[in-house]
Design a protein around this motif. Structure first.
Motif, PDB file in Angstrom:
ATOM      1  N   PRO A 109      25.325  28.667  43.409  1.00 21.91           N
ATOM      2  CA  PRO A 109      26.012  29.075  44.639  1.00 21.91           C
ATOM      3  C   PRO A 109      25.480  28.384  45.900  1.00 21.91           C
ATOM      4  O   PRO A 109      26.255  28.067  46.803  1.00 21.91           O
ATOM      5  N   ILE A 110      24.186  28.140  45.958  1.00 21.56           N
ATOM      6  CA  ILE A 110      23.606  27.475  47.134  1.00 21.56           C
ATOM      7  C   ILE A 110      24.117  26.047  47.237  1.00 21.56           C
ATOM      8  O   ILE A 110      24.532  25.589  48.302  1.00 21.56           O
ATOM      9  N   LEU A 111      24.116  25.331  46.116  1.00 21.61           N
ATOM     10  CA  LEU A 111      24.568  23.939  46.134  1.00 21.61           C
ATOM     11  C   LEU A 111      26.078  23.836  46.313  1.00 21.61           C
ATOM     12  O   LEU A 111      26.561  22.919  46.972  1.00 21.61           O
ATOM     13  N   ARG A 112      26.833  24.748  45.742  1.00 17.27           N
ATOM     14  CA  ARG A 112      28.285  24.722  45.957  1.00 17.27           C
ATOM     15  C   ARG A 112      28.604  24.887  47.437  1.00 17.27           C
ATOM     16  O   ARG A 112      29.484  24.225  47.967  1.00 17.27           O
ATOM     17  N   LYS A 113      27.855  25.738  48.104  1.00 20.39           N
ATOM     18  CA  LYS A 113      28.093  25.967  49.522  1.00 20.39           C
ATOM     19  C   LYS A 113      27.759  24.726  50.356  1.00 20.39           C
ATOM     20  O   LYS A 113      28.365  24.486  51.397  1.00 20.39           O
ATOM     21  N   LYS A 114      26.819  23.914  49.888  1.00 17.91           N
ATOM     22  CA  LYS A 114      26.467  22.689  50.612  1.00 17.91           C
ATOM     23  C   LYS A 114      27.596  21.651  50.561  1.00 17.91           C
ATOM     24  O   LYS A 114      27.623  20.745  51.390  1.00 17.91           O
ATOM     25  N   SER A 115      28.501  21.756  49.609  1.00 17.89           N
ATOM     26  CA  SER A 115      29.685  20.885  49.523  1.00 17.89           C
ATOM     27  C   SER A 115      29.333  19.403  49.624  1.00 17.89           C
ATOM     28  O   SER A 115      29.910  18.673  50.418  1.00 17.89           O
ATOM     29  N   ILE A 116      28.402  18.955  48.812  1.00 18.16           N
ATOM     30  CA  ILE A 116      27.955  17.567  48.868  1.00 18.16           C
ATOM     31  C   ILE A 116      28.865  16.696  48.000  1.00 18.16           C
ATOM     32  O   ILE A 116      29.028  16.969  46.814  1.00 18.16           O
ATOM     33  N   PRO A 117      29.458  15.656  48.569  1.00 14.80           N
ATOM     34  CA  PRO A 117      30.275  14.750  47.755  1.00 14.80           C
ATOM     35  C   PRO A 117      29.442  14.137  46.630  1.00 14.80           C
ATOM     36  O   PRO A 117      28.306  13.704  46.842  1.00 14.80           O
ATOM     37  N   PHE A 118      30.015  14.110  45.429  1.00 12.29           N
ATOM     38  CA  PHE A 118      29.319  13.663  44.221  1.00 12.29           C
ATOM     39  C   PHE A 118      30.151  12.582  43.547  1.00 12.29           C
ATOM     40  O   PHE A 118      31.320  12.794  43.234  1.00 12.29           O
ATOM     41  N   VAL A 119      29.520  11.429  43.315  1.00 10.67           N
ATOM     42  CA  VAL A 119      30.196  10.292  42.704  1.00 10.67           C
ATOM     43  C   VAL A 119      29.381   9.815  41.504  1.00 10.67           C
ATOM     44  O   VAL A 119      28.164   9.640  41.611  1.00 10.67           O
ATOM     45  N   PHE A 120      30.056   9.627  40.387  1.00 11.85           N
ATOM     46  CA  PHE A 120      29.405   8.994  39.243  1.00 11.85           C
ATOM     47  C   PHE A 120      29.500   7.493  39.412  1.00 11.85           C
ATOM     48  O   PHE A 120      30.563   6.948  39.743  1.00 11.85           O
ATOM     49  N   LEU A 121      28.379   6.810  39.182  1.00 12.53           N
ATOM     50  CA  LEU A 121      28.307   5.354  39.184  1.00 12.53           C
ATOM     51  C   LEU A 121      27.526   4.978  37.936  1.00 12.53           C
ATOM     52  O   LEU A 121      26.317   5.157  37.876  1.00 12.53           O
ATOM     53  N   SER A 122      28.246   4.509  36.924  1.00 15.41           N
ATOM     54  CA  SER A 122      27.639   4.369  35.615  1.00 15.41           C
ATOM     55  C   SER A 122      28.149   3.133  34.891  1.00 15.41           C
ATOM     56  O   SER A 122      29.223   2.620  35.196  1.00 15.41           O
ATOM     57  N   THR A 123      27.375   2.662  33.928  1.00 17.96           N
ATOM     58  CA  THR A 123      27.865   1.597  33.050  1.00 17.96           C
ATOM     59  C   THR A 123      28.837   2.169  32.031  1.00 17.96           C
ATOM     60  O   THR A 123      29.629   1.451  31.461  1.00 17.96           O
ATOM     61  N   THR A 124      28.764   3.477  31.825  1.00 17.21           N
ATOM     62  CA  THR A 124      29.660   4.159  30.899  1.00 17.21           C
ATOM     63  C   THR A 124      30.987   4.420  31.601  1.00 17.21           C
ATOM     64  O   THR A 124      31.032   5.161  32.571  1.00 17.21           O
ATOM     65  N   GLY A 125      32.045   3.810  31.090  1.00 19.34           N
ATOM     66  CA  GLY A 125      33.355   4.013  31.689  1.00 19.34           C
ATOM     67  C   GLY A 125      34.398   4.384  30.663  1.00 19.34           C
ATOM     68  O   GLY A 125      35.578   4.133  30.862  1.00 19.34           O
ATOM     69  N   SER A 126      33.950   5.006  29.593  1.00 18.91           N
ATOM     70  CA  SER A 126      34.881   5.358  28.523  1.00 18.91           C
ATOM     71  C   SER A 126      35.899   6.386  29.003  1.00 18.91           C
ATOM     72  O   SER A 126      35.609   7.203  29.884  1.00 18.91           O
ATOM     73  N   HIS A 127      37.068   6.337  28.419  1.00 20.91           N
ATOM     74  CA  HIS A 127      38.116   7.299  28.762  1.00 20.91           C
ATOM     75  C   HIS A 127      37.617   8.726  28.539  1.00 20.91           C
ATOM     76  O   HIS A 127      37.889   9.620  29.350  1.00 20.91           O
ATOM     77  N   MET A 128      36.862   8.936  27.470  1.00 24.72           N
ATOM     78  CA  MET A 128      36.362  10.268  27.157  1.00 24.72           C
ATOM     79  C   MET A 128      35.421  10.773  28.266  1.00 24.72           C
ATOM     80  O   MET A 128      35.511  11.927  28.695  1.00 24.72           O
ATOM     81  N   ALA A 129      34.536   9.905  28.765  1.00 18.75           N
ATOM     82  CA  ALA A 129      33.615  10.312  29.833  1.00 18.75           C
ATOM     83  C   ALA A 129      34.374  10.622  31.119  1.00 18.75           C
ATOM     84  O   ALA A 129      34.111  11.625  31.777  1.00 18.75           O
ATOM     85  N   VAL A 130      35.325   9.765  31.468  1.00 19.51           N
ATOM     86  CA  VAL A 130      36.111   9.980  32.688  1.00 19.51           C
ATOM     87  C   VAL A 130      36.892  11.284  32.593  1.00 19.51           C
ATOM     88  O   VAL A 130      36.899  12.097  33.520  1.00 19.51           O
TER      89      VAL A 130
END
Length: 142
Positions: A78-99
């Protein structure tokens, strides 16, 4: 005119870390960058800090808990949800399943594959930063 706040990056590959930081500085972004090589210390920092966080970048494949588990933990706190921090994945893994998994099982603001060379990575990061400079969200400084 960068948004204020710390850029949090969870990345265990020292080469990717070095490239990321070089590109961020080349783009003229001077925000502090906090680096974590695993998710436990990143989660604890995010939960306990009073610093404003501008953006979180996370790899998926990390030692211990992976980046997907980290994002689920953030969403469940709940504390982190309230902070509303934008979250981006940046990975070598780009499989359809992961996305599909990150977009259907949690809130995520982006999924990007690391560039195969410096210029591709630079273009990807420039796109991400330009978006978040213009996007309005609860932590926007303007």
């Amino acid at each position: 005119m960068i948004q204020k706040g710390v850029i949090v990056t969870i990345e265990d590959d020292p080469d990717d870390k070095e490239i990321f930081e070089a590109i961020v500085r080349e783009l003229g972004i001077d925000n502090e960058i906090k680096w974590f090589t695993e998710t436990k210390s990143a989660f604890e920092f995010l939960r306990d800090t009073n610093d404003q966080i501008f953006l979180i970048f996370s790899d998926i494949n990390l030692p211990g808990k992976d980046g997907i588990s980290l994002k689920k933990d953030i969403d469940a706190d709940p504390i982190l949800r309230k902070k509303s921090i934008p979250f981006v994945f940046l990975s070598t893994t780009g499989s359809h399943m992961a996305v599909e998994k990150v977009y259907t099982e949690m809130t995520v603001q982006g999924f990007f594959v690391k560039g195969t060379d410096y210029e591709k990575m630079k273009n990807t990061l420039k796109t991400i930063f330009n978006y978040w400079l213009e996007s309005k969200h609860p932590n926007s400084s303007n």
